[in-house]
Design an enzyme around this catalytic site. Structure first.
Site, PDB file in Angstrom:
ATOM      1  N   LYS A  99       0.883  -1.293   0.036  1.00 48.35           N
ATOM      2  CA  LYS A  99       0.026  -0.027  -0.032  1.00 48.35           C
ATOM      3  C   LYS A  99       0.668   1.229   0.023  1.00 48.35           C
ATOM      4  O   LYS A  99       1.342   1.718   0.950  1.00 48.35           O
ATOM      5  CB  LYS A  99      -0.873   0.032   1.373  1.00 48.35           C
ATOM      6  CG  LYS A  99      -1.881   1.105   1.135  1.00 48.35           C
ATOM      7  CD  LYS A  99      -2.564   1.512   2.494  1.00 48.35           C
ATOM      8  CE  LYS A  99      -1.546   2.655   3.161  1.00 48.35           C
ATOM      9  NZ  LYS A  99      -1.328   3.911   2.218  1.00 48.35           N
ATOM     10  N   GLU A 157      10.743   1.446  10.205  1.00 46.92           N
ATOM     11  CA  GLU A 157      11.593   2.519   9.513  1.00 46.92           C
ATOM     12  C   GLU A 157      11.102   3.872   9.534  1.00 46.92           C
ATOM     13  O   GLU A 157      10.092   4.505   8.658  1.00 46.92           O
ATOM     14  CB  GLU A 157      12.099   2.386   8.027  1.00 46.92           C
ATOM     15  CG  GLU A 157      12.922   1.098   8.010  1.00 46.92           C
ATOM     16  CD  GLU A 157      14.315   0.791   8.411  1.00 46.92           C
ATOM     17  OE1 GLU A 157      14.692   2.013   9.095  1.00 46.92           O
ATOM     18  OE2 GLU A 157      14.744  -0.120   8.834  1.00 46.92           O
ATOM     19  N   CYS A 191      14.631  10.275   4.727  1.00 46.47           N
ATOM     20  CA  CYS A 191      14.798   9.903   6.348  1.00 46.47           C
ATOM     21  C   CYS A 191      16.230  10.243   6.551  1.00 46.47           C
ATOM     22  O   CYS A 191      16.253  10.725   7.775  1.00 46.47           O
ATOM     23  CB  CYS A 191      14.287   8.762   6.157  1.00 46.47           C
ATOM     24  SG  CYS A 191      15.166   7.363   5.410  1.00 46.47           S
ATOM     25  N   GLU A 209      11.515  17.200  12.784  1.00 47.11           N
ATOM     26  CA  GLU A 209      12.086  16.772  11.485  1.00 47.11           C
ATOM     27  C   GLU A 209      11.464  17.640  10.445  1.00 47.11           C
ATOM     28  O   GLU A 209      10.268  17.692  10.265  1.00 47.11           O
ATOM     29  CB  GLU A 209      11.749  15.442  11.295  1.00 47.11           C
ATOM     30  CG  GLU A 209      12.193  14.818   9.664  1.00 47.11           C
ATOM     31  CD  GLU A 209      11.776  13.583   9.685  1.00 47.11           C
ATOM     32  OE1 GLU A 209      10.592  13.034  10.096  1.00 47.11           O
ATOM     33  OE2 GLU A 209      12.411  12.617   8.825  1.00 47.11           O
TER      34      GLU A 209
HETATM   35  P1  NAD Z   1       3.451   9.052   6.870  1.00 50.82           P
HETATM   36  O1  NAD Z   1       3.619   8.322   8.243  1.00 50.82           O
HETATM   37  O2  NAD Z   1       2.483  10.140   6.849  1.00 50.82           O
HETATM   38  O3  NAD Z   1       2.746   7.960   6.000  1.00 50.82           O
HETATM   39  C1  NAD Z   1       3.436   6.493   5.607  1.00 50.82           C
HETATM   40  C2  NAD Z   1       2.477   5.376   5.067  1.00 50.82           C
HETATM   41  O4  NAD Z   1       1.514   5.197   6.276  1.00 50.82           O
HETATM   42  C3  NAD Z   1       1.441   6.084   4.083  1.00 50.82           C
HETATM   43  O5  NAD Z   1       1.347   4.885   3.072  1.00 50.82           O
HETATM   44  C4  NAD Z   1       0.234   6.403   4.919  1.00 50.82           C
HETATM   45  O6  NAD Z   1      -0.890   6.211   3.830  1.00 50.82           O
HETATM   46  C5  NAD Z   1       0.527   5.417   5.855  1.00 50.82           C
HETATM   47  N1  NAD Z   1      -0.725   5.231   6.889  1.00 50.82           N
HETATM   48  C6  NAD Z   1      -1.321   6.602   7.521  1.00 50.82           C
HETATM   49  N2  NAD Z   1      -2.015   6.607   8.366  1.00 50.82           N
HETATM   50  C7  NAD Z   1      -1.742   5.001   8.772  1.00 50.82           C
HETATM   51  C8  NAD Z   1      -2.305   4.287   9.856  1.00 50.82           C
HETATM   52  N3  NAD Z   1      -3.129   4.636  10.820  1.00 50.82           N
HETATM   53  N4  NAD Z   1      -1.860   2.901   9.842  1.00 50.82           N
HETATM   54  C9  NAD Z   1      -1.092   2.405   8.981  1.00 50.82           C
HETATM   55  N5  NAD Z   1      -0.666   3.316   7.852  1.00 50.82           N
HETATM   56  C10 NAD Z   1      -1.078   4.514   7.704  1.00 50.82           C
HETATM   57  O7  NAD Z   1       4.661   9.422   6.246  1.00 50.82           O
HETATM   58  P2  NAD Z   1       5.016  10.105   5.125  1.00 50.82           P
HETATM   59  O8  NAD Z   1       4.798  11.418   5.376  1.00 50.82           O
HETATM   60  O9  NAD Z   1       4.378   9.509   3.875  1.00 50.82           O
HETATM   61  O10 NAD Z   1       6.599  10.095   4.976  1.00 50.82           O
HETATM   62  C11 NAD Z   1       7.463  10.819   5.548  1.00 50.82           C
HETATM   63  C12 NAD Z   1       7.998  10.382   6.621  1.00 50.82           C
HETATM   64  O11 NAD Z   1       8.580   8.821   6.536  1.00 50.82           O
HETATM   65  C13 NAD Z   1       9.243  11.004   7.260  1.00 50.82           C
HETATM   66  O12 NAD Z   1       9.005  11.182   8.919  1.00 50.82           O
HETATM   67  C14 NAD Z   1      10.506  10.189   6.991  1.00 50.82           C
HETATM   68  O13 NAD Z   1      11.627  10.290   7.963  1.00 50.82           O
HETATM   69  C15 NAD Z   1       9.921   8.848   6.952  1.00 50.82           C
HETATM   70  N6  NAD Z   1      10.837   7.761   6.313  1.00 50.82           N
HETATM   71  C16 NAD Z   1      11.622   7.288   7.082  1.00 50.82           C
HETATM   72  C17 NAD Z   1      12.498   6.307   6.174  1.00 50.82           C
HETATM   73  C18 NAD Z   1      13.132   4.972   6.880  1.00 50.82           C
HETATM   74  O14 NAD Z   1      13.789   4.472   6.417  1.00 50.82           O
HETATM   75  N7  NAD Z   1      13.489   5.336   8.349  1.00 50.82           N
HETATM   76  C19 NAD Z   1      12.460   6.469   4.986  1.00 50.82           C
HETATM   77  C20 NAD Z   1      11.776   7.208   4.044  1.00 50.82           C
HETATM   78  C21 NAD Z   1      10.948   7.976   4.936  1.00 50.82           C
END
Ligand code: NAD
Length: 479
Positions: free
Chosen positions: A177, A250, A284, A382
């Site tokens: 997803k 992650e 990230c 962040e």
């Molecule tokens: P987000 O947490 O808003 O969304 C990530 C995913 O989670 C999306 O697919 C979203 O639809 C889904 N989601 C939303 N609500 C959910 C729920 N209640 N249960 C399960 N899934 C749900 O993150 P984002 O804004 O898309 O991405 C940015 C963030 O991701 C930043 O904090 C960044 O640091 C982090 N990130 C971390 C890594 C790593 O490897 N540690 C890599 C890339 C990005």
């Protein structure tokens, strides 16, 4: 695999459920962040389609688990080939949904293919733990079942395949997803998967940010591989607890870069700039707090400001030649980053960038801000955008203490001529990865992951593969 991908037009994106490419129960707009116009309509799964996807993955699991690992690896290599041979079609889709320049989109696709190939070379052999006159003990690694892969919007394809490849190699089936603002390239990779894997082994659905909870609480999902924000990671962990699902989280980061007093400012500044601004800061593992020793502070900061001013000319629509910095991916993130800049303006000094973009698109010019206290929002939150706070330090102990003073612990960089001193600093940093005089070097054989609230579990490497397995021990009496 000769199938041509459909061009990006309304109705040409489909979900992959049980081996079939299907329309969504409804659809939603995907906005091009460079124009703020609708780029395409995306099929939207409903709860019933999510349940169908999980059921298809569950049904496909026994046969896939019984398929020899070498055959699973062969099919994964076919997927890597397919991503490469379709790069010319996939890259413009990625650019128009995510915003990154075409070169960055091609780079992402190449890294994705490389990561798949890296996993396809790995193995999960049985290990004999003891073998003597009376006893033989063997440790096996078995798949878990249905994996749910939930991905963010910064590197949609890398994030997808870095979960899919180890999950499948280990014998699991998967439901992917993607993030609702960048679902399209993932759906296209789903189309490629439909040509390669048996029905149900790979399923790709899209949502309007409303199905994550249903996926993470689904009783037939055994493991969640999640990349996203720490706030959502907490929800995933809570939701997974009912059936004790396995988790890889992650999450966010607020990586420190520590610049020691022996650097050559001219040499280090472009590298630091890249570490903070690559993918318009939406990484990230981007350098998000730049600590610079007072002896070289003025010289390094002057270089950074100059590079940032020059880089303003390289900001634009990622489809245009010469553009190196695309827009921020979505309006919410755009407003968040702008808010952080406005907040920082009150306490610090904007040395470069920070100007409002005139016209359409979520553009933020590379921005350097000095003079902030560590308590400023731009320093302790962040930012996930093209804004770098530069911070002065006097002693190494002070720099390390300030760097470690964060709820996050994803990555860090240390910059120095004297490698031994840099290593001493690295040894004291509380993060999952520390790079010295380099950044974002992530070979498929090397695991990365976070400590503290940057998550747990790792991706990539043999350990990243083993995250998708459970151990079974066979302990037999010989006499
Ligand atoms: P987000 O947490 O808003 O969304 C990530 C995913 O989670 C999306 O697919 C979203 O639809 C889904 N989601 C939303 N609500 C959910 C729920 N209640 N249960 C399960 N899934 C749900 O993150 P984002 O804004 O898309 O991405 C940015 C963030 O991701 C930043 O904090 C960044 O640091 C982090 N990130 C971390 C890594 C790593 O490897 N540690 C890599 C890339 C990005």
């Amino acid at each position: 695999m000769n199938a041509q991908l459909q061009p990006a037009q309304d109705g040409n994106f489909r979900l992959l459920i049980g081996g079939k490419l299907v329309a969504g129960a409804s659809s939603f707009d995907v906005i091009n962040p460079a124009t703020e116009e609708v780029y395409a309509r995306c099929p939207r799964a409903d709860l019933q389609q999510l349940n169908q996807a999980v059921a298809a993955a569950k049904a496909a699991f026994p046969a896939w688990k019984a398929t020899p690992l070498a055959e699973r690896a062969r099919l994964l290599n076919k997927l890597a080939d397919a991503i490469e041979s379709h790069a010319a079609e996939l890259a413009p889709i990625l650019t128009q949904e995510q915003g990154k320049p075409l070169g960055g989109a091609h780079f992402e696709l190449a890294v994705a293919a490389g990561n798949i190939r890296g996993f396809a070379q790995m193995d999960l052999p049985e290990v004999v733990l003891q073998d003597d006159a009376t006893t033989r003990i063997i440790r096996q690694r078995l798949p878990l079942g249905v994996v749910a892969a939930i991905t963010p919007w910064n590197f949609p394809v890398i994030m997808m395949v870095t979960k899919l490849a180890p999950a499948l190699l280990a014998g699991n089936t998967i439901v992917v997803k993607p993030a609702p603002t960048t679902p399209l390239t993932s759906l296209k990779v789903g189309e490629l998967c439909a040509e390669i894997f048996p029905p149900g082994v790979v399923n790709v659905i899209a949502d309007a940010n409303d199905l994550g909870g249903a996926l993470t609480s689904h009783p037939d999902v055994a493991k969640i591989a999640f990349t996203g924000s720490t706030a959502t990671g907490r929800k995933v962990m809570a939701s997974a607890s009912a059936t004790l699902k396995r988790l890889t989280l992650e999450l966010g980061g607020n990586d420190a870069a520590i610049v020691l007093d022996d650097v050559d400012p001219k040499e280090v500044a472009p590298k630091l700039f890249f570490a903070a601004m690559v993918n318009s800061g939406q990484v990230c593992l981007a350098a998000k707090r730049i600590f610079i020793h007072e002896k070289v502070y003025d010289a390094v900061v002057a270089e950074l400001a100059q590079i940032a001013e020059g880089a303003a000319n390289l900001v634009g629509n990622g489809l245009n030649e010469g553009v190196q910095f695309g827009p921020v991916q979505n309006r919410m993130q755009f407003e968040k980053v702008r808010g952080l800049i406005e907040d920082a303006r009150k306490q610090g000094k904007v040395l470069a960038g920070g100007k409002e973009h005139q016209g359409k698109g979520f553009f933020i010019y590379p921005t350097v801000i000095a003079g902030l206290p560590d308590s400023a929002r731009l320093v302790c939150e962040e930012q996930f955008g093209p804004v770098m706070p530069v911070l002065k330090f006097s002693t190494i102990d002070e720099a390390i203490e300030r760097a470690n003073n964060s709820e996050y612990g994803l990555g860090a960089t240390v910059w120095a001529r004297d490698i031994n001193r840099a290593l001493e600093v690295a040894n004291r940093l509380e993060t999952g990865t520390v790079w010295i005089n380099k950044h974002l070097d992530l070979p498929p054989s090397v695991p990365y992951g976070g400590v503290k609230q940057s998550g747990f579990g790792v991706e990539l490497g043999q350990q990243g593969l083993e995250e998708f397995t459970q151990i079974r021990v066979i302990n037999m009496a010989k006499a």
